[in-house]
Scaffold this motif. Sequence first.
Motif, PDB file in Angstrom:
ATOM      1  N   THR A   1       4.619   8.652  -3.333  1.00  0.00           N
ATOM      2  CA  THR A   1       4.270   7.269  -3.685  1.00  0.00           C
ATOM      3  C   THR A   1       2.798   7.012  -3.409  1.00  0.00           C
ATOM      4  OG1 THR A   1       6.508   6.449  -3.265  1.00  0.00           O
ATOM      5  CG2 THR A   1       4.713   4.842  -3.160  1.00  0.00           C
ATOM      6  N   SER A   2       2.324   7.469  -2.258  1.00  0.00           N
ATOM      7  CA  SER A   2       0.915   7.302  -1.914  1.00  0.00           C
ATOM      8  C   SER A   2       0.026   8.042  -2.908  1.00  0.00           C
ATOM      9  CB  SER A   2       0.655   7.822  -0.495  1.00  0.00           C
ATOM     10  OG  SER A   2      -0.718   7.755  -0.182  1.00  0.00           O
ATOM     11  N   CYS A   3       0.390   9.277  -3.209  1.00  0.00           N
ATOM     12  CA  CYS A   3      -0.416  10.072  -4.149  1.00  0.00           C
ATOM     13  C   CYS A   3      -0.532   9.389  -5.505  1.00  0.00           C
ATOM     14  CB  CYS A   3       0.208  11.455  -4.318  1.00  0.00           C
ATOM     15  SG  CYS A   3       0.034  12.547  -2.898  1.00  0.00           S
TER      16      CYS A   3
ATOM     17  N   ALA B   1      -0.132   6.262  -6.239  1.00  0.00           N
ATOM     18  CA  ALA B   1      -0.925   5.028  -6.129  1.00  0.00           C
ATOM     19  C   ALA B   1      -2.413   5.338  -6.178  1.00  0.00           C
ATOM     20  CB  ALA B   1      -0.566   4.299  -4.834  1.00  0.00           C
ATOM     21  N   PHE B   2      -2.817   6.458  -5.549  1.00  0.00           N
ATOM     22  CA  PHE B   2      -4.233   6.832  -5.562  1.00  0.00           C
ATOM     23  C   PHE B   2      -4.663   7.428  -6.904  1.00  0.00           C
ATOM     24  CE2 PHE B   2      -4.349   6.434  -0.893  1.00  0.00           C
ATOM     25  CZ  PHE B   2      -5.563   5.773  -0.773  1.00  0.00           C
TER      26      PHE B   2
ATOM     27  N   MET C   1      -1.697   1.926   1.100  1.00  0.00           N
ATOM     28  CA  MET C   1      -1.585   3.184   0.362  1.00  0.00           C
ATOM     29  C   MET C   1      -1.797   4.378   1.286  1.00  0.00           C
ATOM     30  SD  MET C   1      -3.708   1.782  -2.947  1.00  0.00           S
ATOM     31  CE  MET C   1      -4.158   3.398  -3.598  1.00  0.00           C
TER      32      MET C   1
ATOM     33  N   LEU D   1      -4.806  -3.450   0.693  1.00  0.00           N
ATOM     34  CA  LEU D   1      -3.987  -2.651  -0.219  1.00  0.00           C
ATOM     35  C   LEU D   1      -4.274  -1.166  -0.052  1.00  0.00           C
ATOM     36  CD1 LEU D   1      -2.009  -2.323  -2.530  1.00  0.00           C
ATOM     37  CD2 LEU D   1      -3.865  -2.834  -4.142  1.00  0.00           C
ATOM     38  N   PHE D   2      -5.558  -0.798   0.035  1.00  0.00           N
ATOM     39  CA  PHE D   2      -5.892   0.599   0.286  1.00  0.00           C
ATOM     40  C   PHE D   2      -5.275   1.078   1.602  1.00  0.00           C
ATOM     41  CE2 PHE D   2      -9.778   0.528  -2.620  1.00  0.00           C
ATOM     42  CZ  PHE D   2      -9.272   1.509  -3.463  1.00  0.00           C
TER      43      PHE D   2
ATOM     44  N   ALA E   1      -6.199  12.952  -5.401  1.00  0.00           N
ATOM     45  CA  ALA E   1      -4.789  12.562  -5.464  1.00  0.00           C
ATOM     46  C   ALA E   1      -3.987  13.490  -6.375  1.00  0.00           C
ATOM     47  CB  ALA E   1      -4.678  11.121  -5.945  1.00  0.00           C
TER      48      ALA E   1
ATOM     49  N   ALA F   1       1.233   4.907   3.710  1.00  0.00           N
ATOM     50  CA  ALA F   1       2.393   5.578   3.119  1.00  0.00           C
ATOM     51  C   ALA F   1       2.283   7.093   3.232  1.00  0.00           C
ATOM     52  CB  ALA F   1       2.539   5.164   1.655  1.00  0.00           C
TER      53      ALA F   1
ATOM     54  N   LEU G   1      -4.686   3.464  -9.014  1.00  0.00           N
ATOM     55  CA  LEU G   1      -5.323   2.216  -8.595  1.00  0.00           C
ATOM     56  C   LEU G   1      -6.817   2.249  -8.242  1.00  0.00           C
ATOM     57  CD1 LEU G   1      -2.443   0.654  -6.447  1.00  0.00           C
ATOM     58  CD2 LEU G   1      -3.062   0.186  -8.825  1.00  0.00           C
TER      59      LEU G   1
END
Length: 440
Positions: free
Chosen positions: A321-323, A325-326, A356, A352-353, A421, A359, A329
């Motif tokens: 999920t983190s990957c 998002a990067f 991320m 927000l960062f 990412a 996570a 975003l």
Amino acid sequence: MSDSYRAASPQVVDTSRDATSTTLDGMTGRRAVTAAVVGNLLEWYDFAVYGYLATLIAKKFFATGDELVALMSTFAAFGVGFVVRPLGGIVIGRLADVKGRKAALMLTIFLMAAGTFLIGLIPTYESIGVLAPVLLVLARLMQGFSAGGEWGGSTAFIVEWAPDNRRGFYGSFQQASVAAGLLLGSGVAALFTTALSADQMDSWGWRIPFLLGGILAPVGIYMRRNIDESPAFREVQETKAAATPISGLALAGKAFGFTVLWSVAYYTILSYMPTFTQKFAGLSRTASLWSNTLGLVVLVVAIPLAGHLSDRAGRKPLLLTSCLAFVALPYPLFNVLVSGATLATVVSIQVLFALMIAAFSGPGPAAIAEIFPTSVRSTWMSVGYSLATAIFGGFAPLIATWLIGKTGSPISPAYYLVAAAVTTTLVIWSLRETAHDKLK
């Protein structure tokens, strides 16, 4: 540990791990983890405060007459601290695997404190000329060598003390303490920037955060002096278990890829962002530091929550999920930052960062430690992590500054985050889930 070995001696394995699972219920386990966490916090305060005072250091140590070149020189010196991290990881990591986690953790905190205190004492370029940046680089080398051993040693130590069903949660405190060290550094820099005039800060105030780091170090040294070795390490010492260098090297490669995004995100978002928001988002030095500090507060709180969730849902769902998002975003968020964003908007983006990053950082320590057997965990985990950090993370502020200068676009650091990412997504996708396995 092979399945055949488990089948042959289930009583030995289950008994040792049951004992490990109860260690944190007692005073010894809690004291051991607390000592590692507090020492880690102080270490990363020492290492990170440099980044938060980069614009002032550029003026004091690099008299080039060009502001951009001076800032790039400052970030190059920041990156030098990462160049020696793999060497520190090998030397101190090996010490941790042979002599014990405690001996390694004592060495790392002493070296970090010495390097930080030295930065606070070095005369400026105006006073001693070229010797000033030379001494600055020497101090960063000491800090980097220490950090190379600290990360792997403290991660192994904390995860090895944790119950099998709570490794994600307890391991997350390793990263929470890293973030807390960054938070402390950012907060101290913001505090002195607020309390002192610009002239006072330029003249002598910038030294105080470095001197404080050296003064606080004895607290961490005292706490680590009185801890016991982890149960997992003691078990390996008793059984003389070993892993082959080839398997260790292969596993280090996985840790390397695992760390690429982790490192780039940390040092782009958490170390470089105060400089970025001053130059391209229109914030004052004080506002940029306080904005960064608020993001770090959220990060410190969110990391243990993510670690706890990973014990239930698994490591990979949060990591991926983190990957993703990067991947998606950074470009739109950086675009907002440079488009005349208000302070409230900048703070919201940094929060927000932070979520991320949390996570990834929550399950990250347990997930990377679970790749390795105990007998070589500190050495090879340190090597893989430190190499990735040295190549991709330590020079992230320099690369971001160079990209902006080369392309003329302040949004260009976003591309670096996206590339990192994508790389780490592919590596994590290939790993198996280890949240519910016993520690090897």
